[in-house]
Motif scaffolding. Structure first.
Motif: not given
Ligand SMILES: Cc1ncc(COP(=O)(O)O)c(C=O)c1O
Length: 379
Positions: A272, A365, A361-362, A358, A265-270
């Motif tokens: 996207r 975003s 995050v999609n 995952n 989540v944190e990598d994805g939000v960073r």
């Protein structure tokens, strides 16, 4: 549906439910009754106490079952007050749960003094302030292990050492950390510790107050002799059994697995939503939680859009939702500075999957983009 609100509550582990169920049905007896059938209920409570004590690295006799975190917190304050009735000063962090802040506010009404330890923008307590705040009049220092909104961890063992060296008892509300990371009551060195079952896939309405061996626990409820005469009332046997089983299951719930979901989540939000701020990014946090602040957006709008998309998430304390009060935690951390920012807390549990993380995050975003496009003024 994606359930990403485990800091509010978590789904009951089916294994715990299977063990609870007979105690709603044929094994309904009162554990204090004198016949053989009732002895099964009494034994089930002992068994649950052993399992909870094992999870917490405490002695069995140190675990007293309660109706949950709120009761355990109130009881801790009650016990501390009875230890040193002449002391009229209390210390806690400014980001404690309402179940500590509200009873302390009530004590303030009675003329007691309360020191709220400030935190910085990363949620870190100032130990210097604590050192200066401790006085011979201090009845208790109560600092939560992990904050429910941000997941930020506090240095409880260090706080307990400092307070003890000054003759002041300590309590920690470990409601959010127990079952998600290893917690040792012994190693923390506090006198009293709160935990509850429903954040770790146990049933609601049951928890424990752990009190160091030898501590005199003034009863909050008086009546029958349950819990060693310290907590009267017929035991909630099915819930206690479920708590015990959930505590045993919590061993399987590895912090590493939760950390993987958090990292997705944190990598994805960073990547996207680069404008999103991760609260406490620099701080140690429980492995299951992330609190994001998304500049320019409204919390209610983002949470409603997530809800429509089948995602259960919240902005912070479930107990405060429905009230329009801004978060006292974000205020204490200096994040309520007039800028509009949506607060979105994502918190995972043992049954959450990488697919959930995952997908979240999609969805998040996409929602952020859609709201921004929708709210952009026409050219
Ligand atoms: C840190 C903390 N303490 C106490 C509580 C209250 O626990 P319970 O719901 O078991 O009364 C909560 C619940 O959200 C919590 O997050």
């Amino acid at each position: 549906m994606i359930y990403a609100d485990h800091n509010a509550t978590s789904p009951l582990d089916p294994i715990a439910w299977a063990e609870m169920r007979p105690f709603f049905e044929g094994r309904f007896h009162n554990p204090s009754s004198p016949y053989t059938a009732a002895r099964a209920a009494a034994l089930a409570i002992s068994d649950a106490r052993r399992r909870v004590a094992a999870l917490l690295d405490a002695e069995e006799e140190e675990v007293r079952f309660t109706s949950g975190g709120t009761e355990s917190n109130s009881w801790a304050l009650h016990i501390a007050r009875a230890w040193n009735p002449e002391r009229r000063h209390w210390i806690c962090s400014a980001v404690e749960h309402a179940s500590i802040l509200e009873p302390l506010a009530a004590l303030e009404q009675e003329g007691h003094r309360v020191t709220l330890l400030p935190v910085d923008r990363n949620g870190q307590l100032d130990m210097e302030t604590l050192a200066h705040a401790l006085t011979p009049d201090t009845a208790l220092v109560s600092v939560m292990s992990a904050n429910n909104e941000t997941g930020i961890l506090h240095p409880v063992a260090e706080i307990a050492r400092m307070a003890r060296s000054r003759g002041v008892p300590t309590h920690t509300d470990a409601t959010q950390s127990v079952g998600r990371m290893p917690i040792s009551f012994r190693a923390l060195g506090v006198d009293l510790m709160t935990c509850c079952a429903h954040k770790m896939h146990g049933p609601k309405g049951v928890g424990a107050l752990v009190a160091r061996v030898g501590i005199d626990c003034a009863p909050l409820f008086r009546g029958g002799g349950q819990e060693g005469g310290q907590r009267a009332g017929t035991e909630n046997v099915p819930a206690i059994v479920g708590f015990g089983r959930a505590a045993e299951q919590a061993y399987i719930s590895s912090s590493e697995r939760l950390s993987v979901l958090r990292a997705i989540v944190e990598d994805g939000v960073r990547a996207r939503i680069p404008q999103a701020i991760l609260v406490g990014a620099e701080a140690d946090r429980i492995p299951n939680s992330s609190l994001f602040l998304i500049p320019g957006l409204d919390t209610d709008v983002v949470l409603a859009a997530l809800d429509m998309a089948g995602v259960c998430a919240s902005s912070g304390s479930a107990c405060a939702s429905g009230s329009s009060e801004p978060s006292h935690v974000l205020r204490a951390m200096g994040w309520l500075d007039g800028e509009k920012r949506a607060a979105v807390r994502i918190s995972w549990g043992r049954f959450s999957t990488e697919q959930d993380a995952n997908d979240l995050v999609n969805i998040l975003s996409r929602i952020v983009l859609e709201i921004q496009v929708h709210e952009r003024p026409p050219r």
